[in-house]
Design a protein around this motif. Structure first.
Motif, PDB file in Angstrom:
ATOM      1  N   LYS A  58       0.826  -1.203   0.000  1.00 35.48           N
ATOM      2  CA  LYS A  58       0.000   0.000   0.000  1.00 35.48           C
ATOM      3  C   LYS A  58       0.862   1.256   0.000  1.00 35.48           C
ATOM      4  O   LYS A  58       0.551   2.251  -0.675  1.00 35.48           O
ATOM      5  CB  LYS A  58      -0.928  -0.001   1.210  1.00 35.48           C
ATOM      6  N   ALA A  59       1.944   1.217   0.769  1.00 33.32           N
ATOM      7  CA  ALA A  59       2.834   2.379   0.834  1.00 33.32           C
ATOM      8  C   ALA A  59       3.486   2.633  -0.525  1.00 33.32           C
ATOM      9  O   ALA A  59       3.560   3.787  -0.988  1.00 33.32           O
ATOM     10  CB  ALA A  59       3.908   2.160   1.905  1.00 33.32           C
ATOM     11  N   TYR A 100       2.336   1.692  -3.453  1.00 29.91           N
ATOM     12  CA  TYR A 100       1.276   2.144  -4.358  1.00 29.91           C
ATOM     13  C   TYR A 100       0.997   3.638  -4.155  1.00 29.91           C
ATOM     14  O   TYR A 100       0.847   4.393  -5.125  1.00 29.91           O
ATOM     15  CB  TYR A 100       0.008   1.335  -4.118  1.00 29.91           C
ATOM     16  N   THR A 101       0.918   4.068  -2.898  1.00 26.62           N
ATOM     17  CA  THR A 101       0.628   5.476  -2.601  1.00 26.62           C
ATOM     18  C   THR A 101       1.734   6.380  -3.117  1.00 26.62           C
ATOM     19  O   THR A 101       1.473   7.438  -3.713  1.00 26.62           O
ATOM     20  CB  THR A 101       0.453   5.664  -1.086  1.00 26.62           C
ATOM     21  N   VAL A 102       2.995   5.972  -2.897  1.00 27.38           N
ATOM     22  CA  VAL A 102       4.118   6.771  -3.395  1.00 27.38           C
ATOM     23  C   VAL A 102       4.074   6.859  -4.916  1.00 27.38           C
ATOM     24  O   VAL A 102       4.254   7.936  -5.501  1.00 27.38           O
ATOM     25  CB  VAL A 102       5.459   6.164  -2.923  1.00 27.38           C
ATOM     26  N   PHE A 148       1.474   6.605  -6.821  1.00 32.44           N
ATOM     27  CA  PHE A 148       0.343   7.452  -7.210  1.00 32.44           C
ATOM     28  C   PHE A 148       0.717   8.927  -7.152  1.00 32.44           C
ATOM     29  O   PHE A 148       0.444   9.700  -8.091  1.00 32.44           O
ATOM     30  CB  PHE A 148      -0.844   7.158  -6.283  1.00 32.44           C
ATOM     31  N   TRP A 149       1.350   9.342  -6.061  1.00 27.63           N
ATOM     32  CA  TRP A 149       1.689  10.765  -5.915  1.00 27.63           C
ATOM     33  C   TRP A 149       2.796  11.191  -6.872  1.00 27.63           C
ATOM     34  O   TRP A 149       2.822  12.333  -7.324  1.00 27.63           O
ATOM     35  CB  TRP A 149       2.088  11.056  -4.462  1.00 27.63           C
TER      36      TRP A 149
END
Length: 314
Positions: free
Chosen positions: A6-7, A9-11, A13-14
């Motif tokens: 998840k971490a 993926y979030t990085v 995405f941003w």
């Protein structure tokens, strides 16, 4: 997906969001959304040595099309999405009001079995259907080439002639005026009717008009596209004509019902403010300010959004 996944993926995405934001910023600084860099992700118009495409200002070339080398496109003509016009070893000439529809290929012949050097010449008000292939051939004015048809070297299609969809026209074949040819290899099928001849001209005109719509849409800036997208979303279920077809009657919001002899002086700005509040919602005040409406309407919209009008009428 675990915590680590998840971490990551979030990085990711941003990072993508930041890249897109920087790309939009670069476009704004350039002052033009029509890319003309020497190196870009897609070059709609491309030179080959000293051969450069010449496209009339009144023509439409879709962003995903490729027009390469010695190619001339006349006024009112349209080159649609995914088309490739490659004039590298010879020339391609397209008249006015002609449409080359999506995913079609137009090329030229430098050498062939007959030893002829053949350009590709397409006249005016010609319709070339989707995914057609034209190679070293000539198509006269107001002719029609159907979807998926293939015209080989030396083919000559006369005025008001029609090549049926999926046909394969062999080398050096001449299709006379007013005839329909189809099949593999293509053969004479029948004569064109007057209605079909009129349809060929009308088809070219329809595509010329449609190309203007697509040209206008492709010419919009990022801000215009985003603003229109927001309006469509807000009013997607408020189409009066569509509602009448379904028999839906929508009541006027109580915030817009004015008490008798009260607030008359404020009726117009309050209604306008309520409309802006409905369109923009609370999270979009920055957009309102960005589009230059000013702080007066901003305050009015906020008041309308908080039902200030109803409270003040008590």
């Amino acid at each position: 997906m675990g915590t680590l996944g998840k971490a990551i993926y979030t990085v990711g995405f941003w990072i993508r969001e930041t890249g897109q934001a920087l790309d939009r910023l670069g476009c704004r600084l350039q002052g033009n959304y029509y890319f003309q860099e020497q190196l870009s992700r897609h070059r709609t118009l491309m030179n080959v040595f000293d051969k450069a495409p010449v496209v009339d200002r009144g023509a439409f070339v879709a962003p995903s099309a490729s027009v390469i080398g010695d190619v001339q496109v006349g006024r009112g003509s349209s080159i649609w999405y995914g088309c490739v016009l490659r004039g590298d070893v010879n020339s391609i000439s397209i008249g006015s009001g002609t449409n080359i529809q999506d995913n079609s290929l137009v090329h030229v012949a430098k050498s062939n079995l007959s030893g002829k050097v053949l350009p590709t010449i397409i006249g005016s008000n010609v319709t070339v259907g989707h995914s057609a292939v034209l190679h070293g051939c000539t198509v006269e004015d107001e002719a029609f080439v159907g979807m998926g048809a293939t015209l080989l070297d030396g083919v000559y299609v006369e005025k008001h002639a029609m090549v049926a969809a999926g046909a394969l026209v062999r080398q050096n074949t001449r299709i006379p005026c007013g005839e329909v040819w189809g099949g593999n290899p293509a053969k004479f099928l029948r004569k064109l009717t007057e209605e079909e001849m009129a349809f060929i001209s009308q088809s070219a005109l329809n595509y010329s008009n449609l190309a203007q719509v697509h040209a206008a849409e492709n010419g919009k800036s990022f801000d215009e596209i985003e603003f229109e997208k927001m309006l469509r979303k807000k009013f997607a279920r408020r189409d009066e004509e569509y509602d009448s077809m379904l028999g839906v009657v929508r009541e006027t919001p109580p915030e817009l019902i004015l008490p008798d002899n009260r607030m008359a002086a404020f009726s117009v700005p309050i209604i306008l403010g309520y409309g802006l509040a409905e369109i923009l919602k609370v999270e979009s005040w920055c957009r309102l300010r960005h589009f230059g409406y000013g702080y007066r309407l901003l305050v009015v919209a906020k008041l309308a959004k908080t039902n200030w009008m109803c409270n003040s009428s008590k």
